[in-house]
Structure formats: C-alpha cells, structure tokens
Design an enzyme around this catalytic site. Structure first.
Site, short mmCIF file in Angstrom:
data_model
loop_
_atom_site.label_atom_id
_atom_site.label_comp_id
_atom_site.label_asym_id
_atom_site.label_seq_id
_atom_site.Cartn_x
_atom_site.Cartn_y
_atom_site.Cartn_z
N ARG A 120 23.64 22.92 24.73
CA ARG A 120 25.01 23.60 24.51
C ARG A 120 26.26 23.53 25.98
O ARG A 120 27.53 23.49 25.54
CB ARG A 120 25.30 25.11 24.23
CG ARG A 120 25.00 26.18 25.35
CD ARG A 120 24.59 28.04 23.97
NE ARG A 120 22.59 27.19 23.80
CZ ARG A 120 21.69 27.93 23.09
NH1 ARG A 120 22.91 29.52 22.87
NH2 ARG A 120 20.99 28.02 22.70
N LYS B 176 10.37 26.15 30.45
CA LYS B 176 9.02 26.87 29.23
C LYS B 176 8.09 26.72 29.92
O LYS B 176 7.45 26.31 31.02
CB LYS B 176 8.96 24.70 28.63
CG LYS B 176 10.79 24.54 28.03
CD LYS B 176 10.50 23.61 27.88
CE LYS B 176 12.52 23.03 27.08
NZ LYS B 176 12.76 24.27 25.80
N1 BES Z 1 15.22 21.59 24.02
C1 BES Z 1 15.66 23.17 23.23
C2 BES Z 1 15.42 22.83 22.19
C3 BES Z 1 13.71 22.43 21.43
C4 BES Z 1 13.12 23.12 21.37
C5 BES Z 1 14.23 21.19 21.21
C6 BES Z 1 11.97 22.64 20.02
C7 BES Z 1 12.82 19.69 20.26
C8 BES Z 1 12.24 21.46 19.56
C9 BES Z 1 16.64 23.43 23.93
O1 BES Z 1 17.22 22.71 25.25
C10 BES Z 1 16.15 24.97 24.51
O2 BES Z 1 15.29 24.91 25.38
N2 BES Z 1 16.16 26.32 23.30
C11 BES Z 1 16.07 27.78 23.78
C12 BES Z 1 17.73 28.09 23.72
C13 BES Z 1 17.73 29.33 23.99
C14 BES Z 1 17.33 29.51 25.54
C15 BES Z 1 18.72 30.36 23.94
C16 BES Z 1 15.20 27.78 22.54
O3 BES Z 1 15.31 27.36 21.53
O4 BES Z 1 13.94 28.53 22.87
ZN ZN Z 2 15.89 23.75 26.66
#
Ligand code: BES
Ligand code: ZN
Ligand code: ZN
Length: 502
Positions: free
Chosen positions: A352, A278
C-alpha cells in the site's frame, strides 16, 4: 499458426481433428452427420454406448483407421446445450489442447461449428480457441539443465467453419491469441525468481515493451524518485541494496490526451516483510509479489497488439522489501508524494505504501480513472479464498465496468466494502495522517481503504489478487504457478471503457 478454411471437409488429411460434442440424445447430426456417415453410422452407436461422451470436458480419442481424413479424432464434451457458456467453451477447449500437448502432437484441425450453441457464434468460438490454446499450452521453461520445454509443440492449427467468413474468424483468432499471450507474459514475469527479476529488470522489460509498441516510456531512478518526493516508495526501498524504479508507460489511442485510464500495479519483486519479517514458510513464494505489475504489463502488451481507441497510463512502483541497517522500521513516519504523512506500524504492509506514490504519480500523468492491482493482503485469501479477486471501489460506475470485463475474461471477482468506519481506522494515527496497518481485523479492506486515500476523489477500483495471482494446481487453462490473473480483465476493461460524468 492458425489457418482458416471456409469449407468443411472431413476427408482432408490431418494428424488430428478436434470436434465438440454436446450432451444430447443424438450427437452426430447437423454438420456432424457427414462425419458419422464416413463411419457408416457407427459414431452415433458409440455415443449411445457412452464410449464417446458429450459430458462437459470429457475428452475421447478415436483412431479413424483410414475412415476419415484425420488419423485421430478428439471428441470434446461440451455438456448440455442449454447450460453452455463461454467460460465452459474456453475451459473445454483448454482441456482438449492439453490432451494434444500431452500426446506430443504437432498438427491439428478443429471443426469450429461443432462448438456453437445459444448465443455463442463462430467469432466468439474462434476467440476462445486461440485464447485457450495460448493459455493451456503455456510452460515456464525454468532453469533445469534440461529446460521444461516440450520436445514437440502444437504449431499448426487449421480451423474449419462455414458459420462465418474467413476474415471475421481470422480477426477473432488474432484477438484471442493476443489475450492469451499477454497473460502468458505476465505469468512468466511472476514465475521468475526475485534474484533474476529486480526492479531494474522489471523496468528494462517495460522499456522493451514500450519500444515494441511505441509507448511513451518514463523510468524514474533513485535520484528522480527522491526529487519528486516519493517518500513511501523510498521507505520500502531503504533496506535494499537494489535501486527502486517508478515505471511509466503511456499509450495514446485517442487524438488528445483525455479520459486517461491509470493502471497501477504493485511491483514488489520480493517481499521479506522487512523488520516485521515473515515466517520461514510465509516468505516462500514472495517472488510473486509483483503480480499486480505483471498484470498491468500483460494488459499493456494486449493493448499494444490491439490498439484500442483509449488512453492509458500504466504506473508501476518497483522495489524489493528487505531488511538491513538502513531499512525502514515500525514506528517510522514517512511522507508520501501526495504530502500525506504515514505512520508505519508494519513494514510488511509495504504494498500500500508503494502504491500510494504510484497512484499520486498516475494522477500527475493525467489519469482520470484509476485501477490498481496488487497482491496486497493475505486477508483477501481469508475472506474470498484462492479463486476470487477482491475488489473495492469509491465509484459504482467504474466498478460496474471493471466487473463486466471480469465476467467476459472469465476471472472471478467479488466486492468488499469500504465504509466510513474503515476509513476512520486508516486515518487513526495520533502523529500522522494515516497509518499503514490498523490491526488484523479486515486486512483486505484496510489495504484497499488505505490505497483509496490516494485516489482523492478520482474514480478508482482496487483489485487484491493475493489469492488469485498463483494457482496451487494445474487447471484447464494453465499449469500451477502464476496465473497472469487480471491481464485479460484489465485489457478488456480498457477496450470496452466508456468515460462517464464524474
Ligand atoms: N505481499 C503480502 C500479501 C500476500 C500474502 C500476497 C500472501 C500473497 C500471498 C503483503 O505485502 C503483506 O504482507 N500483507 C500483510 C498485511 C498486513 C501486515 C497488514 C498481510 O496480508 O498479512
Ligand atoms: Zn508485505
Ligand atoms: Zn507484499
């Protein structure tokens, strides 16, 4: 905490009295006429001048200077009677309790019958009072040398009502209070930083909860997770120095283990994104990535308190998602417990993956219906904003029951579709059965569609709470930070659940 009095007495001495006021031409009539009389008819005059208002959520304070039993009266605006709803009642009460909390009050009486209109009866209102009280006065203590604790706490609440009998009101107060406190427990778990809440800590918390309420508890460690072939949970855990846990709590409220509801909650205690790391701003706040697990544990607390005649199995896959020499990488192919193979295209789509094994394991424990809750995608925030949980399903009937519960709990959700073309995308790997990140279009739907593959025909609802698990602002029913969202919806859903032909 709560005392109920079946005779209304405005002369009884109290520090504070809370009265609900509807926005109508004559405000002090019916049960409130007696109060107005104590002030020689001045209250209706004050109301006419606008100094006391019935406008929704306006709170006015009046020093009685000996004219009534209470030293101060707090008038809470309830808006127009015709437009009155249970949600408005709950929020107006939250606003009132917050005002009392800010004024450092310790004792209050509340005239329940002044809050009734339309089909909201004294039992509904009592439920709203105790729930709103618990929610609106919640504080996360934090770790300052001087904790964020109030010097004084509202600890004595006397409820006056002639509209229902004492026992009924007491029963509703108990239920509302259980809902409020269960939600607050979820909030505290989510607010706790990742270094203080690891998978092992979450498991320990669940074990204690199980002990308190007599749940059957099973906590799988690294070896057992390996033995059972939970390759998806293991892959996410690979980069961590902390052990993963698969947490199972079983509540049996029926004579036999049938029609069990599986509640599955994403328990990522911190999400760095892994090698699909991230950004330096996107990573902040990722301690909340176990919001789904917290919602499930909050719901289990409520269920433990209220003991509905239902069977529930809670399953929480937990680990942090880290980088390190052994961490899983994009392009890796992993094998889930179900046997389905997964091509990892993005290590940040880890939720997931852990949910996949948890869904399979919930079914292994006899879950006939599945609801999973997860802070799964940023995409759901793009689609629905910060106040609405995204819901997806493979079963209309189950979805209707979850939606109904969400209305009652006052937690908004909206459905997103999963069409055949969406399934084609998650199944679109050349070298594995599934891929965990089919591209940036429709992230929320892709996340849901992927998790649904592991329901394998079992009725299932997916709740993406990435936007709703936390709040940027203080609200009437709690401070900014964790909201404990979906604890109440899940518990209500379980309480009201009716099994159906599949
Ligand atoms: N934990 C995150 C989702 C999230 C984002 C929760 C912002 C709370 C606030 C999740 O694991 C994630 O990173 N999802 C990605 C998925 C993508 C890489 C397919 C996303 O939503 O960007
Ligand atoms: Zn994630
Ligand atoms: Zn995540």
């Amino acid at each position: 905490m709560f005392k109920v009095k079946a005779e209304v007495n405005f002369s009884a001495s109290h520090e504070n009295l809370v009265v609900g006021l509807f926005d109508r031409p004559v405000k002090f009539e019916g049960g409130l006429a007696a109060l107005d009389e104590m002030f020689g008819g001045q209250l209706n005059e004050l109301a006419k001048s606008g100094d006391i208002s019935g406008k929704l959520k306006e709170v006015g304070k009046l020093h009685t200077l000996g004219k009534a039993g209470a030293k101060k009266i707090w008038f809470v605006g309830l808006g127009r009677e015709k437009e009155f709803t249970f949600d408005k009642l709950r929020e107006a009460l939250g606003r009132a309790f917050k005002s009392l909390k800010n004024a450092k009050q310790e004792e209050v009486a509340l005239y329940l019958d002044s809050f009734l209109a339309g089909d909201i009866d004294a039992e509904d209102a009592a439920y709203a009072v105790s729930e709103a009280f618990a929610l609106s006065t919640y504080i996360f203590e934090g770790y300052k040398q001087k904790p964020n604790e109030p010097e004084k706490k509202l600890e004595e609440i006397t409820i006056y009502s002639e509209a229902a009998d004492e026992q009924e009101i007491n029963a509703s107060l108990t239920v509302g209070y259980a809902y409020g406190r269960g939600t607050n427990s979820a909030r505290t778990l989510v607010n706790t930083p990742g270094n203080m809440l690891k998978a092992t800590d979450l498991a320990e918390y669940a074990r204690k909860l199980g002990e308190k309420y007599g749940f059957e508890t099973e906590i799988l460690g690294l070896e057992e997770i390996r033995k059972l072939g939970m390759g998806a949970l293991l892959a996410v855990n690979q980069g961590s120095v902390e052990e993963p846990r698969m947490i199972v709590l079983k509540y049996q409220g029926k004579e036999t283990w049938e029609d069990a509801i599986g509640l599955v909650g994403k328990g990522i205690t911190f999400d760095t994104g892994g090698y699909s790391i991230k950004t330096k701003t996107g990573i902040v706040g990722m301690k909340t990535d176990m919001g789904g697990a917290a919602a499930v544990l909050g719901a289990m607390e409520i269920i433990g308190e209220l003991k509905p005649e239902q069977n529930v199995v809670a399953v929480i896959p937990s680990t942090d998602n880290m980088i390190g020499g052994g961490a899983f990488k994009p392009d890796d192919v992993i094998t889930s417990m179900s046997g389905k193979t997964i091509e990892v295209l993005n290590t940040d789509a880890e939720g997931r993956l852990v949910l996949a094994d948890a869904m399979t394991y919930a079914k292994h424990h006899g879950a006939q219906y599945l609801v999973d809750v997860a802070t799964l995608t940023g995409g759901v925030i793009t689609a629905l904003g910060l106040h609405t949980t995204g819901a997806m399903t493979n079963n209309e009937e189950l979805f209707e029951q979850v939606l109904e519960a969400s209305y009652e709990a006052g937690e908004q959700m909206w459905r997103l579709p999963i069409f055949e073309k969406d399934l084609e995308r998650v199944r679109g790997s050349k070298i594995a059965d599934l891929n965990n990140s089919p591209g940036s279009e429709g992230h929320a739907v892709m996340g849901g569609a992927f998790v649904g593959e592991f329901a394998e025909g079992t009725p299932w609802v997916h709740l993406d709470i990435a936007g709703t698990a936390t709040s940027r602002q203080d609200t009437d029913l709690g401070p900014s930070g964790a909201t404990g969202v979906m604890s109440r919806t899940l518990a209500l859903f379980v309480e009201r659940f009716e099994p159906f032909e599949k």
